[in-house]
Design an enzyme around this catalytic site. Structure first.
Site, PDB file in Angstrom:
ATOM      1  N   TYR A 142      48.561  39.280  35.055  1.00  0.00           N
ATOM      2  CA  TYR A 142      48.670  39.456  34.216  1.00  0.00           C
ATOM      3  C   TYR A 142      47.237  39.808  33.748  1.00  0.00           C
ATOM      4  CZ  TYR A 142      47.888  35.519  30.801  1.00  0.00           C
ATOM      5  OH  TYR A 142      47.771  35.163  29.351  1.00  0.00           O
ATOM      6  N   ASP A 237      42.039  46.139  34.278  1.00  0.00           N
ATOM      7  CA  ASP A 237      41.475  45.022  33.443  1.00  0.00           C
ATOM      8  C   ASP A 237      40.641  43.981  34.586  1.00  0.00           C
ATOM      9  OD1 ASP A 237      43.785  42.089  32.624  1.00  0.00           O
ATOM     10  OD2 ASP A 237      41.965  42.838  32.881  1.00  0.00           O
ATOM     11  N   LYS A 265      35.931  36.608  30.208  1.00  0.00           N
ATOM     12  CA  LYS A 265      35.207  35.373  31.494  1.00  0.00           C
ATOM     13  C   LYS A 265      33.933  35.506  31.847  1.00  0.00           C
ATOM     14  CE  LYS A 265      39.760  35.484  34.184  1.00  0.00           C
ATOM     15  NZ  LYS A 265      40.527  34.330  33.180  1.00  0.00           N
TER      16      LYS A 265
END
Ligand code: KE4
Length: 425
Positions: A142, A237, A265
């Site tokens: 994702y 990623d 994050k």
């Protein structure tokens, strides 16, 4: 009715699904989501005053635990000087220099406001640099919710059973190829077919959105070689792995140099921050220095920068944190594997550093199909029991457990006892 249930009832009237991000709705485990009032260290406290050991940590950012004083002080100080200017600030230069100094593959970096925005922008940059259109991703990975990537996504889309999203025109996903994670053969066949059209391969170097699935030995190296052979860019990623697995993330752990890296994050310390960066020759293509357009009202926001700088500086100055955290996590996840094995269960624990996952699966989980084979009903029963006993797990089999510096051995031992009681009845 608990306060959380009351709030959820109200929320359902005014927010789609009652939440601002799907996984928070507890859809795959049932029951009302807990509405959190405050947090401190390794703990969350809900609106009914229940205490939980937090294994979500805001889905990764809270690696130092909640309420870390150096981060809070930096944020409060920044707030007093102004929340947002829409102008260049010293903090953005400091953040960029910090990231470039910590990640050898990054010579220039652009701040944005989420991982999704960072991925979307990195892909546009890769397409602009290569003048090619196709992107190759991996089933079960994702990368946020930008249109072109909502194909066999992991995380929320996977949990809700929607392999693609409504509202994504076929034309958008036409240029998105999907391969099986950990299958170089699959990647090779895509490159053999249309390698000259592939702008980039984007990968979670440790997949953490189908549960945690580490790269098989040679997988990341193989991606690097294939991208080099065909002139495609390799995008890591590292929204989850960045500054989590170590100060130089997965690319440091596995010693692979991507062409572009995406962060989120941890880089924001709990505030909304994403970033993408890479070699100067690529990043100078980004507006206003080049023809790849990307912009954002709150990009590099001074309060968010203050939180991110404080957190990254602590991680940089205390390298012993990673050793201690990863050692503690190794013990913790190893014990969970022993507990289920002693109970005669085939369930599998995958973990890398302080990222881990217990799969209710019958065998090894090494890719999307094996992750999907997990017994999600059995997971739901376990997860609900854990939450009822004050252990706050991600309400989905296809997410990770995130440990923090604040999870002491005492806290983890108490949690292991609760897990042990569950499996030994
Ligand atoms: P955001 O747009 O949510 O900041 O980042 C998107 C993203 C990109 N790349 C990776 C590897 C990610 O894990 C994410 C987002 N992670 C999910 C947790 N699996 C966020 C939680 C949520 O969707 O509420």
């Amino acid at each position: 009715m608990s306060r959380s249930e009351e709030l959820f009832k109200e929320a359902l009237n005014v927010i789609p699904g009652g939440v601002n991000s799907p996984v928070r709705a507890f859809g795959s485990i049932g029951g009302a989501p807990r509405f959190i009032r405050n947090a401190d260290g390794a703990y969350l406290y809900d609106e009914d005053g229940n205490q939980y050991v937090d294994f979500i940590g805001s889905w990764g950012p809270m690696i130092l635990g909640h309420g870390r004083k150096e981060v809070l002080e930096a944020v409060l100080d920044a707030c007093k000087r102004g929340l947002s200017f829409g102008a260049a600030t010293q903090a953005e230069v400091e953040m960029a220099k910090l990231v470039c100094g910590l990640v050898p593959s990054i010579e220039m970096v652009r701040m944005v406001n989420s991982g999704t925005e960072a991925v979307m922008s990195a892909i546009r940059t890769a397409r602009g640099y290569t003048r090619r259109d196709k992107i190759l991703k991996f089933a079960g990975c994702y990368h946020g919710h930008s249109d072109g990537l909502l194909v066999k996504a992991g995380s929320g889309a996977m949990t809700s059973g929607i392999p693609d999203s409504l509202g994504v025109p076929a034309g958008i996903t036409r240029d998105t190829l999907t391969a099986s994670y950990n299958s170089l053969e699959d990647v090779r066949s895509h490159f053999n077919q249309c390698g000259e059209e592939i702008a980039a391969v984007i990968v979670e170097p440790v997949a953490a959105n189908m549960g945690v699935v580490p790269p098989k030995p040679g997988f990341l190296e193989g991606l690097r070689e294939l991208c080099d052979a065909y002139g495609a860019l390799l995008i890591f990623d590292e929204v989850i792995t960045g500054f989590r697995l170590g100060i130089d993330g997965a690319q440091g752990l596995y010693q692979i140099t991507p062409d572009l890296t995406v962060f989120g994050k941890i880089i924001g310390g709990g505030m909304p921050v994403g970033a993408y960066g890479g070699r100067r020759e690529i990043m100078e293509l980004v507006a206003p220095s080049g023809g790849v357009y990307q912009a954002g009202t709150l990009s590099g926001n001074p309060v968010a920068m203050a939180a991110g700088i404080a957190q990254l500086t602590l991680l940089k100055e205390r390298p012993e944190y990673y050793g201690a955290l990863n050692q503690k996590a190794g013990r913790f996840f190893g014990r969970i594997q022993e507990i289920v094995a002693d109970a005669g269960l085939p369930y599998q624990v995958n973990h890398v550093g302080s990222l881990g996952c217990l799969f209710f699966a019958d065998g090894a989980v090494t890719d999307y199909p094996s992750a999907k084979s997990s017994n999600t009903k059995a997971f739901a029963a376990y997860c609900n029991d854990m939450i009822a006993h004050g252990v706050y797990l991600a309400p989905s089999q296809f997410e990770a457990m995130f440990l923090s510096i604040a999870h002491t051995d005492e806290i983890l031992d108490a949690v292991l006892e609760i897990i042990g009681n569950y499996f030994t009845g």
